[in-house]
Design a protein around this motif. Sequence first.
Motif, PDB file in Angstrom:
ATOM      1  N   VAL A  73      43.007 -87.253 -41.627  1.00 21.06           N
ATOM      2  CA  VAL A  73      44.323 -86.942 -41.079  1.00 21.06           C
ATOM      3  C   VAL A  73      44.360 -87.547 -39.687  1.00 21.06           C
ATOM      4  N   THR A  74      45.392 -88.331 -39.421  1.00 21.36           N
ATOM      5  CA  THR A  74      45.514 -89.008 -38.131  1.00 21.36           C
ATOM      6  C   THR A  74      46.704 -88.451 -37.356  1.00 21.36           C
ATOM      7  N   GLY A  75      46.751 -88.772 -36.065  1.00 21.72           N
ATOM      8  CA  GLY A  75      47.913 -88.464 -35.244  1.00 21.72           C
ATOM      9  C   GLY A  75      47.785 -87.265 -34.340  1.00 21.72           C
ATOM     10  N   LEU A  76      46.550 -86.754 -34.108  1.00 24.24           N
ATOM     11  CA  LEU A  76      46.423 -85.610 -33.194  1.00 24.24           C
ATOM     12  C   LEU A  76      47.178 -85.899 -31.900  1.00 24.24           C
ATOM     13  N   ALA A  81      38.042 -85.329 -26.198  1.00 26.75           N
ATOM     14  CA  ALA A  81      37.091 -85.768 -25.180  1.00 26.75           C
ATOM     15  C   ALA A  81      35.748 -86.118 -25.803  1.00 26.75           C
ATOM     16  N   THR A  82      35.358 -85.397 -26.851  1.00 24.66           N
ATOM     17  CA  THR A  82      34.116 -85.660 -27.576  1.00 24.66           C
ATOM     18  C   THR A  82      34.383 -85.468 -29.060  1.00 24.66           C
ATOM     19  N   SER A  83      33.414 -85.818 -29.867  1.00 28.13           N
ATOM     20  CA  SER A  83      33.538 -85.657 -31.317  1.00 28.13           C
ATOM     21  C   SER A  83      32.675 -84.492 -31.764  1.00 28.13           C
ATOM     22  N   TYR A  84      33.246 -83.587 -32.569  1.00 29.19           N
ATOM     23  CA  TYR A  84      32.470 -82.452 -33.053  1.00 29.19           C
ATOM     24  C   TYR A  84      33.202 -81.719 -34.171  1.00 29.19           C
ATOM     25  N   ALA A  85      32.420 -80.925 -34.924  1.00 32.91           N
ATOM     26  CA  ALA A  85      32.976 -80.111 -36.002  1.00 32.91           C
ATOM     27  C   ALA A  85      33.625 -78.868 -35.406  1.00 32.91           C
ATOM     28  N   THR A  86      34.760 -78.486 -35.957  1.00 40.98           N
ATOM     29  CA  THR A  86      35.507 -77.344 -35.442  1.00 40.98           C
ATOM     30  C   THR A  86      36.552 -76.914 -36.449  1.00 40.98           C
ATOM     31  N   GLY A  87      36.990 -75.679 -36.421  1.00 39.14           N
ATOM     32  CA  GLY A  87      38.168 -75.272 -37.175  1.00 39.14           C
ATOM     33  C   GLY A  87      37.933 -74.742 -38.568  1.00 39.14           C
ATOM     34  N   ASN A  88      39.012 -74.803 -39.364  1.00 42.60           N
ATOM     35  CA  ASN A  88      39.053 -74.214 -40.688  1.00 42.60           C
ATOM     36  C   ASN A  88      39.843 -75.138 -41.614  1.00 42.60           C
ATOM     37  N   VAL A  89      39.440 -75.197 -42.897  1.00 42.04           N
ATOM     38  CA  VAL A  89      40.097 -76.076 -43.873  1.00 42.04           C
ATOM     39  C   VAL A  89      40.400 -75.296 -45.143  1.00 42.04           C
ATOM     40  N   MET A  90      41.551 -75.594 -45.755  1.00 38.63           N
ATOM     41  CA  MET A  90      41.905 -75.081 -47.066  1.00 38.63           C
ATOM     42  C   MET A  90      42.452 -76.259 -47.862  1.00 38.63           C
ATOM     43  N   THR A  91      41.941 -76.472 -49.074  1.00 38.36           N
ATOM     44  CA  THR A  91      42.464 -77.523 -49.939  1.00 38.36           C
ATOM     45  C   THR A  91      42.766 -76.937 -51.307  1.00 38.36           C
ATOM     46  N   PRO A 106      36.258 -79.436 -40.572  1.00 40.72           N
ATOM     47  CA  PRO A 106      36.962 -80.553 -39.968  1.00 40.72           C
ATOM     48  C   PRO A 106      36.125 -81.100 -38.813  1.00 40.72           C
ATOM     49  N   TYR A 107      36.166 -82.386 -38.629  1.00 43.60           N
ATOM     50  CA  TYR A 107      35.410 -83.058 -37.575  1.00 43.60           C
ATOM     51  C   TYR A 107      36.397 -83.886 -36.775  1.00 43.60           C
ATOM     52  N   VAL A 108      36.640 -83.486 -35.535  1.00 49.41           N
ATOM     53  CA  VAL A 108      37.620 -84.158 -34.676  1.00 49.41           C
ATOM     54  C   VAL A 108      36.951 -85.343 -33.988  1.00 49.41           C
ATOM     55  N   GLU A 109      37.616 -86.496 -34.052  1.00 50.87           N
ATOM     56  CA  GLU A 109      37.120 -87.703 -33.403  1.00 50.87           C
ATOM     57  C   GLU A 109      38.315 -88.519 -32.931  1.00 50.87           C
ATOM     58  N   SER A 110      38.434 -88.715 -31.634  1.00 54.26           N
ATOM     59  CA  SER A 110      39.563 -89.433 -31.038  1.00 54.26           C
ATOM     60  C   SER A 110      40.860 -88.699 -31.381  1.00 54.26           C
ATOM     61  N   LEU A 137      46.679 -79.570 -48.459  1.00 52.44           N
ATOM     62  CA  LEU A 137      45.641 -79.618 -47.435  1.00 52.44           C
ATOM     63  C   LEU A 137      46.169 -78.925 -46.194  1.00 52.44           C
ATOM     64  N   ALA A 138      45.476 -77.881 -45.769  1.00 55.32           N
ATOM     65  CA  ALA A 138      45.848 -77.158 -44.551  1.00 55.32           C
ATOM     66  C   ALA A 138      44.625 -77.081 -43.652  1.00 55.32           C
ATOM     67  N   CYS A 139      44.851 -77.090 -42.340  1.00 55.57           N
ATOM     68  CA  CYS A 139      43.722 -77.122 -41.422  1.00 55.57           C
ATOM     69  C   CYS A 139      44.148 -76.616 -40.056  1.00 55.57           C
ATOM     70  N   THR A 140      43.196 -75.997 -39.368  1.00 51.03           N
ATOM     71  CA  THR A 140      43.352 -75.694 -37.949  1.00 51.03           C
ATOM     72  C   THR A 140      42.150 -76.280 -37.224  1.00 51.03           C
ATOM     73  N   VAL A 141      42.372 -76.830 -36.055  1.00 52.78           N
ATOM     74  CA  VAL A 141      41.282 -77.324 -35.220  1.00 52.78           C
ATOM     75  C   VAL A 141      41.547 -76.939 -33.776  1.00 52.78           C
ATOM     76  N   THR A 142      40.476 -76.734 -33.049  1.00 52.68           N
ATOM     77  CA  THR A 142      40.534 -76.510 -31.612  1.00 52.68           C
ATOM     78  C   THR A 142      39.570 -77.500 -30.988  1.00 52.68           C
ATOM     79  N   TYR A 143      40.040 -78.248 -29.991  1.00 54.54           N
ATOM     80  CA  TYR A 143      39.185 -79.251 -29.363  1.00 54.54           C
ATOM     81  C   TYR A 143      39.576 -79.424 -27.901  1.00 54.54           C
ATOM     82  N   GLU A 144      38.704 -80.104 -27.148  1.00 52.94           N
ATOM     83  CA  GLU A 144      38.984 -80.392 -25.742  1.00 52.94           C
ATOM     84  C   GLU A 144      39.453 -81.831 -25.596  1.00 52.94           C
TER      85      GLU A 144
END
Length: 146
Positions: A73-76, A81-91, A106-110, A137-144
């Motif tokens: 999924v693109t377009g955050l 600031a960094t790449s790491y695993a975070t959040g919750n996923v439902m498919t 979920p793994y946030v990168e860029s 596909l549903a997801c929540t992420v928290t990142y810096e």
Amino acid sequence: KGVHLGVTSATASNLIDDYEEGTWTAQIIGTTSNPSSDITLSSARYTKIGRLVFCQFQFSNVNTTGASGSVRVTGLPFTAATSYATGNVMTYVRMSFGTSSTNISPYVESTNIKFYQSTNQSGWAEITHNAGTGAYLACTVTYETT
């Protein structure tokens, strides 16, 4: 202006002066090929407090025909600031997992989200497209962000 946290001092280090809510456009893509028709969701939501960003989205009953490779999924709304695993996923339907998958993260990168599964004694691997109609596909992420 902002809100100072704490009761003993009003220093810059405890000032929340950056709060924002809004929507962002999430898009499902594949690492080998994208869906035949763009799958975008312009009503994905975010809240930003200082450097901390909370994002959520839910794609419901979408057609991923033509997509292959790993699910992304693109377009955050802000670059991580960094790449790491975070959040919750439902498919539901149209995502392929290993037969011994025990967790999806979920793994946030860029400005992208990758989806990794942990499998029994096999480490981590990305989930892949099982293209067709009726994908959820549903997801929540928290990142810096910076």
